[in-house]
Design a protein around this motif. Sequence first.
Motif, PDB file in Angstrom:
ATOM      1  N   GLY A  12       0.819  -1.215   0.000  1.00  0.00           N
ATOM      2  CA  GLY A  12       0.000   0.000   0.000  1.00  0.00           C
ATOM      3  C   GLY A  12       0.849   1.259   0.000  1.00  0.00           C
ATOM      4  N   ILE A  13       1.896   1.278   0.820  1.00  0.00           N
ATOM      5  CA  ILE A  13       2.787   2.445   0.883  1.00  0.00           C
ATOM      6  C   ILE A  13       3.484   2.658  -0.454  1.00  0.00           C
ATOM      7  CG2 ILE A  13       4.899   3.346   1.938  1.00  0.00           C
ATOM      8  CD1 ILE A  13       4.017   2.019   4.551  1.00  0.00           C
ATOM      9  N   ILE A  14       3.985   1.573  -1.040  1.00  0.00           N
ATOM     10  CA  ILE A  14       4.667   1.681  -2.341  1.00  0.00           C
ATOM     11  C   ILE A  14       3.716   2.229  -3.404  1.00  0.00           C
ATOM     12  CG2 ILE A  14       5.711   0.358  -4.224  1.00  0.00           C
ATOM     13  CD1 ILE A  14       6.866  -1.524  -2.092  1.00  0.00           C
ATOM     14  N   ALA A  15       2.492   1.703  -3.430  1.00  0.00           N
ATOM     15  CA  ALA A  15       1.507   2.158  -4.424  1.00  0.00           C
ATOM     16  C   ALA A  15       1.188   3.643  -4.237  1.00  0.00           C
ATOM     17  CB  ALA A  15       0.233   1.323  -4.315  1.00  0.00           C
ATOM     18  N   LEU A  16       1.085   4.098  -2.990  1.00  0.00           N
ATOM     19  CA  LEU A  16       0.788   5.504  -2.723  1.00  0.00           C
ATOM     20  C   LEU A  16       1.964   6.402  -3.095  1.00  0.00           C
ATOM     21  CD1 LEU A  16      -1.119   5.143   0.657  1.00  0.00           C
ATOM     22  CD2 LEU A  16      -2.068   6.042  -1.471  1.00  0.00           C
ATOM     23  N   LYS A  17       3.173   5.934  -2.838  1.00  0.00           N
ATOM     24  CA  LYS A  17       4.358   6.736  -3.181  1.00  0.00           C
ATOM     25  C   LYS A  17       4.499   6.887  -4.696  1.00  0.00           C
ATOM     26  CE  LYS A  17       7.226   6.223   0.937  1.00  0.00           C
ATOM     27  NZ  LYS A  17       7.247   7.688   1.171  1.00  0.00           N
ATOM     28  N   ILE A  18       4.139   5.836  -5.414  1.00  0.00           N
ATOM     29  CA  ILE A  18       4.183   5.915  -6.875  1.00  0.00           C
ATOM     30  C   ILE A  18       3.186   6.958  -7.380  1.00  0.00           C
ATOM     31  CG2 ILE A  18       3.641   4.654  -9.001  1.00  0.00           C
ATOM     32  CD1 ILE A  18       4.763   2.139  -7.640  1.00  0.00           C
ATOM     33  N   PHE A  36      -0.022   9.748   4.526  1.00  0.00           N
ATOM     34  CA  PHE A  36      -0.943   8.644   4.261  1.00  0.00           C
ATOM     35  C   PHE A  36      -1.608   8.202   5.556  1.00  0.00           C
ATOM     36  CE2 PHE A  36       2.766   7.614   1.294  1.00  0.00           C
ATOM     37  CZ  PHE A  36       2.271   8.426   0.283  1.00  0.00           C
ATOM     38  N   THR A  37      -2.905   7.991   5.507  1.00  0.00           N
ATOM     39  CA  THR A  37      -3.619   7.436   6.658  1.00  0.00           C
ATOM     40  C   THR A  37      -3.605   5.901   6.536  1.00  0.00           C
ATOM     41  OG1 THR A  37      -5.777   7.358   5.569  1.00  0.00           O
ATOM     42  CG2 THR A  37      -5.159   9.431   6.650  1.00  0.00           C
ATOM     43  N   PRO A  38      -3.819   5.192   7.640  1.00  0.00           N
ATOM     44  CA  PRO A  38      -3.894   3.717   7.552  1.00  0.00           C
ATOM     45  C   PRO A  38      -4.937   3.245   6.548  1.00  0.00           C
ATOM     46  CG  PRO A  38      -3.731   4.406   9.846  1.00  0.00           C
ATOM     47  CD  PRO A  38      -3.900   5.655   9.034  1.00  0.00           C
ATOM     48  N   ILE A  39      -6.052   3.976   6.456  1.00  0.00           N
ATOM     49  CA  ILE A  39      -7.095   3.609   5.496  1.00  0.00           C
ATOM     50  C   ILE A  39      -6.565   3.734   4.071  1.00  0.00           C
ATOM     51  CG2 ILE A  39      -9.385   4.204   4.601  1.00  0.00           C
ATOM     52  CD1 ILE A  39     -10.081   5.207   7.396  1.00  0.00           C
ATOM     53  N   ASP A  40      -5.825   4.813   3.807  1.00  0.00           N
ATOM     54  CA  ASP A  40      -5.240   5.016   2.475  1.00  0.00           C
ATOM     55  C   ASP A  40      -4.290   3.873   2.123  1.00  0.00           C
ATOM     56  OD1 ASP A  40      -6.572   7.438   2.197  1.00  0.00           O
ATOM     57  OD2 ASP A  40      -4.922   8.578   3.089  1.00  0.00           O
ATOM     58  N   GLY A  54      -6.145   0.521   1.730  1.00  0.00           N
ATOM     59  CA  GLY A  54      -7.041   0.607   0.581  1.00  0.00           C
ATOM     60  C   GLY A  54      -6.323   0.564  -0.748  1.00  0.00           C
ATOM     61  N   GLU A  55      -5.106   1.061  -0.797  1.00  0.00           N
ATOM     62  CA  GLU A  55      -4.357   1.111  -2.044  1.00  0.00           C
ATOM     63  C   GLU A  55      -3.623  -0.199  -2.325  1.00  0.00           C
ATOM     64  OE1 GLU A  55      -3.838   3.051  -5.468  1.00  0.00           O
ATOM     65  OE2 GLU A  55      -4.869   3.894  -3.735  1.00  0.00           O
ATOM     66  N   ALA A  56      -3.490  -1.051  -1.314  1.00  0.00           N
ATOM     67  CA  ALA A  56      -2.747  -2.302  -1.479  1.00  0.00           C
ATOM     68  C   ALA A  56      -3.500  -3.288  -2.374  1.00  0.00           C
ATOM     69  CB  ALA A  56      -2.485  -2.939  -0.123  1.00  0.00           C
ATOM     70  N   PRO A  57      -2.781  -4.003  -3.238  1.00  0.00           N
ATOM     71  CA  PRO A  57      -3.409  -5.065  -4.044  1.00  0.00           C
ATOM     72  C   PRO A  57      -3.623  -6.300  -3.170  1.00  0.00           C
ATOM     73  CG  PRO A  57      -1.069  -4.946  -4.516  1.00  0.00           C
ATOM     74  CD  PRO A  57      -1.359  -3.839  -3.538  1.00  0.00           C
TER      75      PRO A  57
END
Length: 494
Positions: A260-266, A272-276, A279-282
Amino acid sequence: MEYGFLSLLPALVTIVVAFATRKVTWALFLGVVVGSFVVAPSFTAFPKELLHYVLLCFSNFERNMIILFILAVGALLELLRFSGAFEKFAEYIIHYLDKPKKTRVSTFFISLFLFFDDYASILISATSMRSVAAKQRIPKVYLTYLIDNTATIASAAVVSTWAAYEGSLMVDAGKPFGLEISSTEYLVKMIPYNLFIYLLLFFAFISAFSGKWLGKRMKSGAQSRIEEMQNINPKVSHKTFIYPIIMLVILAIVGIIVAGIIALKIKGGGNFTPIDIIGEAPTIEVLLGATLATIIYSSTILFKDKIINIKSFFSSSKSGIMHMLPTALIILWATGLTEVSATLNTGGYIVSLLEPFITASMIPSIVFLMALLISVATGFCWSSMAITMPIAFGMAMGLGGGGEMVYIVSGAVIGGSIAGDLLIPYSDITILGASSMGVSSINHVKSHFKQVMTVIVVSFVGFWALAMSVPATVVLLLSAAILYGIHVIWAKPI
């Protein structure tokens, strides 16, 4: 083009054939065939339409990943079963869970603790408790009910794989009405109104605690019980089971966070919130990777201790995959039913049938029922949420006057969608829970139908009370009291 009543035919055919023949795979396929026939502009165009929807079944990436995950789960479960790890773990933990009541309650809390994802909750709970339950002679359809129903906590948890999806639906539904609210704010304000989920969990807990339910009475005999395993290899220890499961849990949690963190950084951005993040993780891809890594780790231990050899590894893995193959086919054809229902606008037709009966005080209850029916028709609760949420917001902002009504209908949409999933044998949650415990999805649904329907009826009335401005705490407590009274009066031993 408007199809009217014909838009309901695929779902009706699927439901009738499934319960009449107990063959869910064929029922879903026939549903897709009927839907293709309705959609086709002419009889000669029917084969082309059918081919179109069959190809769509194979082209849905997310569903394909779910199928691969299901097959990997089958291989892992059979590998552990073949090695005797289940039985050894049962022997180890039975000293602590020495009574059926302790086993039932422990299963409930294990599922509840794994709130971050429903698939992970079902997989890990079933894997952990199936052999222990066998020792206590707990019916397998009952344990399936307990695991499946408790796994719905993921839909009400603010930090879960469901949260971001639900939040995004609410954000999108609110934009046309000028509601500039973040997904986090929506999810937090909706917490008091996840009525159906809270009542479902409460009813499951008192059932686990008492050993009674409103479900189908279990017949005596091996077919109604979890099969006990025999011929344990003396080299197997409880660690053979515990270490792989710990690894699976850690990999799933850490993998979801990191991905999720990697996807958000891209995508860009810093806060980033925990929900973000979740939620973004595959999610499915991460769970698939975690399951495959656990298979490799478990196999390494089993090879090292000479518990299995190459031949038994491949034979057990093949057996596990073949056991899950019918489940994979159900998910495959369920995708086709979802697609053909979208073309027929089944959800829209159901809404048009219910809208004339809607008054301001009935909005949440009607929305709850609407989401339930669409979930039954499409076979997938997330598609029901996507269809119903914008309509529910329109009702809430129009007849309902906005305000708290927005959050009440949000809870009604999510609760109703999940309620529909629990009533059908071809939803992903039902299929995964049933296959993980080795029961048919038809028997699973038939067995817990009364238990789930009772919560649905009480929730329907509860949402009406919420619309009448009765405080959420009062509604929840009164609803729970009603369920407890029903349980005390009518519940029978499992």
